[in-house]
Design a protein around this motif. Structure first.
Motif, PDB file in Angstrom:
ATOM      1  N   ARG A  72      67.134 -38.095  63.263  1.00 29.02           N
ATOM      2  CA  ARG A  72      66.160 -37.020  63.071  1.00 29.02           C
ATOM      3  C   ARG A  72      64.798 -37.583  62.693  1.00 29.02           C
ATOM      4  O   ARG A  72      64.676 -38.704  62.197  1.00 29.02           O
ATOM      5  CB  ARG A  72      66.637 -36.022  62.014  1.00 29.02           C
ATOM      6  CG  ARG A  72      66.784 -36.613  60.633  1.00 29.02           C
ATOM      7  CD  ARG A  72      67.187 -35.567  59.621  1.00 29.02           C
ATOM      8  NE  ARG A  72      67.342 -36.127  58.293  1.00 29.02           N
ATOM      9  CZ  ARG A  72      67.446 -35.406  57.182  1.00 29.02           C
ATOM     10  NH1 ARG A  72      67.452 -34.078  57.257  1.00 29.02           N
ATOM     11  NH2 ARG A  72      67.578 -35.986  56.009  1.00 29.02           N
ATOM     12  N   CYS A  73      63.810 -36.751  62.923  1.00 29.80           N
ATOM     13  CA  CYS A  73      62.411 -37.109  62.657  1.00 29.80           C
ATOM     14  C   CYS A  73      61.842 -36.061  61.708  1.00 29.80           C
ATOM     15  O   CYS A  73      61.907 -34.857  61.982  1.00 29.80           O
ATOM     16  CB  CYS A  73      61.657 -37.116  63.989  1.00 29.80           C
ATOM     17  SG  CYS A  73      59.880 -37.320  63.845  1.00 29.80           S
ATOM     18  N   ILE A  74      61.274 -36.504  60.580  1.00 28.91           N
ATOM     19  CA  ILE A  74      60.694 -35.588  59.596  1.00 28.91           C
ATOM     20  C   ILE A  74      59.211 -35.452  59.919  1.00 28.91           C
ATOM     21  O   ILE A  74      58.454 -36.423  59.855  1.00 28.91           O
ATOM     22  CB  ILE A  74      60.870 -36.101  58.152  1.00 28.91           C
ATOM     23  CG1 ILE A  74      62.321 -36.537  57.911  1.00 28.91           C
ATOM     24  CG2 ILE A  74      60.427 -35.031  57.167  1.00 28.91           C
ATOM     25  CD1 ILE A  74      63.334 -35.443  58.109  1.00 28.91           C
ATOM     26  N   CYS A  75      58.813 -34.235  60.273  1.00 24.47           N
ATOM     27  CA  CYS A  75      57.438 -33.984  60.711  1.00 24.47           C
ATOM     28  C   CYS A  75      56.894 -32.809  59.903  1.00 24.47           C
ATOM     29  O   CYS A  75      57.224 -31.655  60.176  1.00 24.47           O
ATOM     30  CB  CYS A  75      57.428 -33.684  62.199  1.00 24.47           C
ATOM     31  SG  CYS A  75      55.799 -33.569  62.937  1.00 24.47           S
ATOM     32  N   GLY A  76      56.074 -33.117  58.888  1.00 24.92           N
ATOM     33  CA  GLY A  76      55.623 -32.069  57.978  1.00 24.92           C
ATOM     34  C   GLY A  76      56.817 -31.495  57.246  1.00 24.92           C
ATOM     35  O   GLY A  76      57.654 -32.232  56.710  1.00 24.92           O
ATOM     36  N   ALA A  77      56.941 -30.167  57.274  1.00 20.05           N
ATOM     37  CA  ALA A  77      58.088 -29.520  56.639  1.00 20.05           C
ATOM     38  C   ALA A  77      59.223 -29.291  57.626  1.00 20.05           C
ATOM     39  O   ALA A  77      60.237 -28.665  57.279  1.00 20.05           O
ATOM     40  CB  ALA A  77      57.656 -28.184  56.038  1.00 20.05           C
TER      41      ALA A  77
END
Length: 234
Positions: A206-211
């Motif tokens: 997974r990729c954490i992008c902002g919230a």
């Protein structure tokens, strides 16, 4: 897409200006939209005025004169490049009041119109903030790319995730969207395209992008990791 406005109360005069503009834009391969107005009142009755990149206005139009039209537009839109057209050179100096970019004298000379257009395009290229542009029935919607977290494909639609929580969508394909974006937008999945400037962490799947979190597929993991590392090293 470049949005250009022409404001003149005579249709033949608007056409005489529009034709060389279109020829030059087509020659340069630039996507454009030209909007015509026969008065300052007509201009301010349309929401598209908020998105004009270049605006040609005749000093002598009535009932709202060209200078007043330019002043009113400048109050609403600080980025538009104003170009005055006039048969009287003495009016040119008044353009400084509204930070006019240039002027064109009547009768028109095609090479002069195209030379001024080229200068305006160069200025836009230097100063214009990158946008993603959507055409809707209500007008053109320009979304600053610095506010876009990601684009995601949802069946026949593409959803835009913005940093203020909004999620506008439109009919389209993610491949077509990707081809026109800067290199800091990278695929993490066949259905997701993320803005690396908002990515805070990359995990195995997974990729954490902002919230938000987006899945990372095996096919895109390595290119995504390389692009993210390059961005951190800049």
């Amino acid at each position: 897409m470049i949005s250009i406005g022409i404001c003149d109360d005579e249709a033949p005069t608007r056409r005489a200006l529009r034709t060389p503009l279109e020829r030059k834009l087509q020659l340069l391969g630039i996507s454009y939209r030209i909007l015509e107005y026969d008065s300052g009142e007509a201009l301010f009755s349309h929401p598209e005025r908020e998105y004009l990149d270049i605006f040609f206005v005749d000093f002598e139009i009535k009932p709202i004169y060209g200078m007043e039209t330019a002043k009113n537009l400048r109050k609403r839109n600080s980025h538009t490049l104003l170009i005055f057209v006039t048969a009287y050179p003495d009016f040119v100096f008044q353009g400084y009041e509204v930070h006019a970019f240039h002027y064109i004298l009547k009768p028109y000379e095609e090479h002069k119109i195209q030379a001024v257009l080229e200068q305006a395009l160069e200025e836009l290229g230097r100063d214009r903030e990158p946008y993603f542009t959507l055409e809707r029935k209500s007008g053109i919607l320009k979304i600053p790319l610095k506010k876009v977290l990601a684009f995601s494909s949802d069946r026949r639609k593409v959803v835009i995730f913005l940093n203020d929580g909004r999620r506008p969508d439109f009919y389209g394909k993610l491949d077509e969207v990707e081809s026109g974006l800067p290199d800091y937008f990278v695929r993490c999945h066949n259905r997701h395209l993320v803005n690396l400037n908002f990515v805070s962490a990359l995990e195995k799947d997974r990729c954490i992008c902002g919230a938000l979190q987006f899945p990372v597929s095996r096919a895109f993991r390595q290119p995504l990791e390389i692009a993210f590392a390059r961005l951190l090293l800049r």
